[in-house]
Scaffold this motif. Structure first.
Motif, mmCIF file in Angstrom:
data_model
loop_
_atom_site.group_PDB
_atom_site.id
_atom_site.type_symbol
_atom_site.label_atom_id
_atom_site.label_comp_id
_atom_site.label_asym_id
_atom_site.label_seq_id
_atom_site.Cartn_x
_atom_site.Cartn_y
_atom_site.Cartn_z
ATOM 1 N N TYR A 130 0.533 13.967 2.153
ATOM 2 C CA TYR A 130 -0.051 13.997 0.811
ATOM 3 C C TYR A 130 -1.465 14.579 0.768
ATOM 4 N N ASP A 131 -2.116 14.729 1.891
ATOM 5 C CA ASP A 131 -3.443 15.346 1.914
ATOM 6 C C ASP A 131 -3.481 16.574 2.836
ATOM 7 N N VAL A 132 -2.306 17.111 3.165
ATOM 8 C CA VAL A 132 -2.197 18.272 4.061
ATOM 9 C C VAL A 132 -1.797 19.487 3.241
ATOM 10 N N TYR A 133 -2.682 20.452 3.135
ATOM 11 C CA TYR A 133 -2.489 21.618 2.272
ATOM 12 C C TYR A 133 -1.157 22.314 2.529
ATOM 13 N N GLU A 134 -0.850 22.573 3.779
ATOM 14 C CA GLU A 134 0.337 23.357 4.129
ATOM 15 C C GLU A 134 1.639 22.629 3.787
ATOM 16 N N GLN A 135 1.575 21.321 3.574
ATOM 17 C CA GLN A 135 2.796 20.553 3.344
ATOM 18 C C GLN A 135 2.939 20.034 1.917
ATOM 19 N N ILE A 136 1.831 19.744 1.231
ATOM 20 C CA ILE A 136 1.924 19.119 -0.088
ATOM 21 C C ILE A 136 1.816 20.123 -1.224
ATOM 22 N N VAL A 137 1.137 21.241 -1.010
ATOM 23 C CA VAL A 137 1.021 22.260 -2.065
ATOM 24 C C VAL A 137 2.342 23.017 -2.165
ATOM 25 N N PRO A 138 2.910 23.158 -3.376
ATOM 26 C CA PRO A 138 4.208 23.836 -3.526
ATOM 27 C C PRO A 138 4.181 25.270 -3.015
ATOM 28 N N SER B 165 0.858 -1.184 0.000
ATOM 29 C CA SER B 165 0.000 0.000 0.000
ATOM 30 C C SER B 165 0.892 1.231 0.000
ATOM 31 N N TYR B 166 0.471 2.271 -0.724
ATOM 32 C CA TYR B 166 1.241 3.507 -0.789
ATOM 33 C C TYR B 166 0.598 4.626 0.031
ATOM 34 N N LEU B 167 -0.510 4.298 0.712
ATOM 35 C CA LEU B 167 -1.208 5.293 1.516
ATOM 36 C C LEU B 167 -0.978 5.043 2.999
ATOM 37 N N ARG B 168 -1.214 6.072 3.774
ATOM 38 C CA ARG B 168 -0.850 6.109 5.189
ATOM 39 C C ARG B 168 -1.478 4.972 5.993
ATOM 40 N N LYS B 169 -2.778 4.789 5.870
ATOM 41 C CA LYS B 169 -3.469 3.778 6.671
ATOM 42 C C LYS B 169 -2.988 2.370 6.312
ATOM 43 N N GLY B 170 -2.862 2.111 5.017
ATOM 44 C CA GLY B 170 -2.406 0.796 4.583
ATOM 45 C C GLY B 170 -0.997 0.491 5.042
ATOM 46 N N ARG B 171 -0.140 1.487 4.994
ATOM 47 C CA ARG B 171 1.237 1.289 5.452
ATOM 48 C C ARG B 171 1.283 1.045 6.955
ATOM 49 N N PRO C 128 -3.551 6.941 -4.612
ATOM 50 C CA PRO C 128 -2.530 7.957 -4.895
ATOM 51 C C PRO C 128 -2.854 8.796 -6.129
ATOM 52 N N ASN C 129 -3.356 8.158 -7.174
ATOM 53 C CA ASN C 129 -3.637 8.880 -8.402
ATOM 54 C C ASN C 129 -4.751 9.907 -8.216
ATOM 55 N N SER C 130 -5.740 9.578 -7.403
ATOM 56 C CA SER C 130 -6.833 10.526 -7.181
ATOM 57 C C SER C 130 -6.372 11.695 -6.302
ATOM 58 N N TYR C 131 -5.545 11.416 -5.303
ATOM 59 C CA TYR C 131 -5.002 12.501 -4.483
ATOM 60 C C TYR C 131 -4.160 13.451 -5.335
ATOM 61 N N VAL D 169 2.084 7.896 -7.220
ATOM 62 C CA VAL D 169 2.549 6.945 -6.209
ATOM 63 C C VAL D 169 3.785 7.492 -5.503
ATOM 64 N N ASN D 170 4.694 8.052 -6.285
ATOM 65 C CA ASN D 170 5.910 8.657 -5.727
ATOM 66 C C ASN D 170 5.562 9.758 -4.727
ATOM 67 N N ALA D 171 4.581 10.612 -5.082
ATOM 68 C CA ALA D 171 4.195 11.726 -4.209
ATOM 69 C C ALA D 171 3.647 11.233 -2.881
ATOM 70 N N CYS D 172 2.828 10.197 -2.926
ATOM 71 C CA CYS D 172 2.240 9.682 -1.684
ATOM 72 C C CYS D 172 3.259 8.916 -0.851
ATOM 73 N N TRP D 173 4.116 8.154 -1.516
ATOM 74 C CA TRP D 173 5.097 7.348 -0.786
ATOM 75 C C TRP D 173 6.091 8.216 -0.021
ATOM 76 N N PHE D 174 6.591 9.259 -0.686
ATOM 77 C CA PHE D 174 7.623 10.092 -0.055
ATOM 78 C C PHE D 174 7.046 11.264 0.732
ATOM 79 N N ASN D 175 5.729 11.352 0.782
ATOM 80 C CA ASN D 175 5.050 12.369 1.608
ATOM 81 C C ASN D 175 3.943 11.691 2.412
ATOM 82 N N ALA D 176 4.307 10.622 3.100
ATOM 83 C CA ALA D 176 3.315 9.754 3.733
ATOM 84 C C ALA D 176 2.400 10.487 4.700
#
Length: 539
Positions: A334-342, A128-134, A429-432, A324-331
């Protein structure tokens, strides 16, 4: 034995603890979690390889979770899709004499899997590449006294083989993936199971833990009805049926009927040329390697299809695995505005946060599609009724939300929540990444403008200029008329005087008539009949 090496490349297989195999064990357990298929499944293949290596039978278990990967109650439509997927697997496992159980969702995987593996040699699962699954896999690996192997069964190139960091954009990850493709775009070898024995499923489960209960798949409607904790506000849809058999049918239809025009026409909402494979990829019903190999084989025979092949494989492999890369390395981000938005996007959106919006909508109003934008309403209702929105419209859909919500962080939250609830290809990951791209992820700064700042902008006039939007609206309206709407959405639309269907056809007719005719079809307009637009889409 079928071979001395696993069909899963060594870079796909990750040992999640340091435990040794149980030499006194009596079977190998495959904990099927994300990859709900028996065909072209690298995790299943690796488990089968271990069975032959240790001369043991295989057992397979799935723990049905009524909590989605975003931590919210699983929508009914997602639950139905998963049950249909598991039913397909059960049939195939039965034919291969492989014991297969589905554990009721009232039990957590971190408790159920170690209990079921009490006498196992080792346990294999899919990555799994998402937080809960990991987190679940880490907990199971910690609880087990035997090895837990996680196999990357749902990507072409393993995530850490591609890169050791979060990639900036498609252009930075594309060459890395391209260099690796020759090693991974190869047919998967099957392993024949030669040590299978009969197993009393109920005895296996009850002896593992008397509190565990089996979920029956004989009557899916009854099983779905009896489930507790589901989000019943997002009901089952009939446009997508889960399972590997249906996934293969969708792939065949796409290759035979849509691929030829995909390169030039995929963005036209009225043509519906997209593969519709994303829900099946999200639920692991089909392997991206399998899809890619079939696509290349089909396109090789048609030189004129090269553009379509390249365009489709770019989406399937490069863009999907960038997500997948974005979610894996930003576990955790990846859904936190202040951290994932450039930074460039977040700073410019902050500068324009106080800009006057022409209209402000609440989450509930957006969900019910009561905006003044007929194209946005159509996209939202397509997602609600069908379970999947056209890909190009999903970009437009998110971009418009930014303009209707005062706080950009709230806008991203609304878009993710709506997407996760209604889209069958979410939570994934693709939908996020698809949602957050609209806020600047994997993109660059554009000309600054009010509200959107330097974030890429999309508007209604662009859609009208490029596409047959009246036909798209008529397509959605026909679905709404046929299927109806969830009660809470229908009631809010009635309150806003939107009617049972979209009140967009009349406005679309006026706009269509006002355009200068450029062909015989446009000269006739809709002339009081939306069915003509629907007919054009089906051609």
């Amino acid at each position: 034995m079928s071979g001395n090496t696993s069909p899963a490349e060594t870079t796909r297989v990750h040992k999640l603890n340091n435990n040794d195999v149980n030499k006194a064990g009596t079977f190998v357990l495959y904990w099927m979690s994300n990859s709900l298929r028996s065909h072209y499944n690298y995790a299943l293949a690796h488990a089968s390889y271990l069975c032959e290596k240790y001369e043991m039978p295989l057992r397979v278990a799935h723990v049905f979770d009524a909590v989605a990967q975003d931590g919210k109650p699983l929508p009914e439509r997602h639950a139905a899709f998963q049950l249909e997927s598991l039913s397909d697997v059960q049939k195939d496992m039965h034919e291969r004499n492989v014991p297969f159980v589905v554990i009721n969702g009232s039990h957590k995987a971190r408790d159920a899997v170690p209990a079921l593996a009490e006498d196992a040699v080792a346990v294999v699962t899919d990555t799994s590449y998402l937080r809960k699954g990991r987190s679940d896999r880490h907990a199971v690996a910690t609880a087990l006294p035997i090895p837990l192997y996680a196999v990357e069964a749902d990507v072409v190139v393993p995530v850490q083989t591609v890169s050791s960091k979060s990639e900036y954009a498609a252009r930075t990850i594309r060459p890395k993936i391209t260099r690796a493709l020759k090693d991974y775009l190869v047919p998967m070898k099957n392993v024949e199971l030669t040590n299978q024995t009969n197993c009393d499923l109920k005895r296996w489960v009850s002896s593992a833990n008397p509190d565990l209960s089996l979920l029956t798949l004989e009557d899916l409607d009854e099983s779905l009805k009896g489930m507790e904790g589901l989000d019943r506000g997002a009901p089952r849809v009939r446009f997508f049926k889960g399972g590997q058999e249906e996934a293969q049918k969708r792939l065949t239809t796409f290759l035979d009927e849509k691929l030829r025009e995909y390169g030039g026409g995929r963005n036209e909402p009225a043509k519906q040329l997209q593969s519709d494979l994303s829900p099946y990829l999200r639920s692991g019903n089909i392997s991206p390697v399998d899809i890619a190999l079939h696509t290349k084989a089909k396109a090789t025979k048609k030189a004129s299809w090269k553009e379509s092949e390249e365009s489709f494989l770019e989406e399937l492999i490069v863009r999907r695995e960038l997500a997948v890369n974005a979610c894996w390395f930003n576990a955790d981000a990846y859904d936190v505005y202040e951290q994932i938005v450039p930074n460039f996007a977040r700073e410019s959106l902050a500068l324009h946060k106080s800009d006057k919006r022409p209209k402000i909508f609440t989450y509930e109003e957006l969900e019910a599609a009561v905006t003044e934008d007929p194209y946005w309403n159509a996209a939202q209702l397509e997602m609600v009724v069908k379970g999947k929105m056209h890909g190009y419209m999903r970009m437009y859909w998110v971009k418009r939300i930014i303009g209707w919500v005062e706080d950009p962080a709230d806008a991203m939250d609304y878009a993710i929540r709506l997407n996760n609830r209604w889209e069958l290809d979410a939570v994934d990951p693709n939908s996020y990444a698809g949602v957050i791209w609209c806020f600047g992820l994997h993109d660059r700064g554009w000309t600054e403008r009010p509200i959107w700042g330097k974030v890429r902008y999309m508007n209604e006039s662009g859609l009208k200029r490029k596409f047959n939007m009246p036909a798209y609206i008529a397509y959605v309206d026909k679905m709404v008329a046929s299927e109806g709407l969830p009660r809470h959405i229908a009631e809010l639309r009635k309150k806003h005087k939107m009617g049972g269907q979209q009140q967009t056809i009349d406005g679309s007719r006026k706009r269509l008539r006002s355009r200068k005719a450029t062909s015989s079809s446009s000269k006739s307009g809709l002339r009081g009949s939306e069915s003509k637009s629907v007919k054009r889409i089906k051609m």
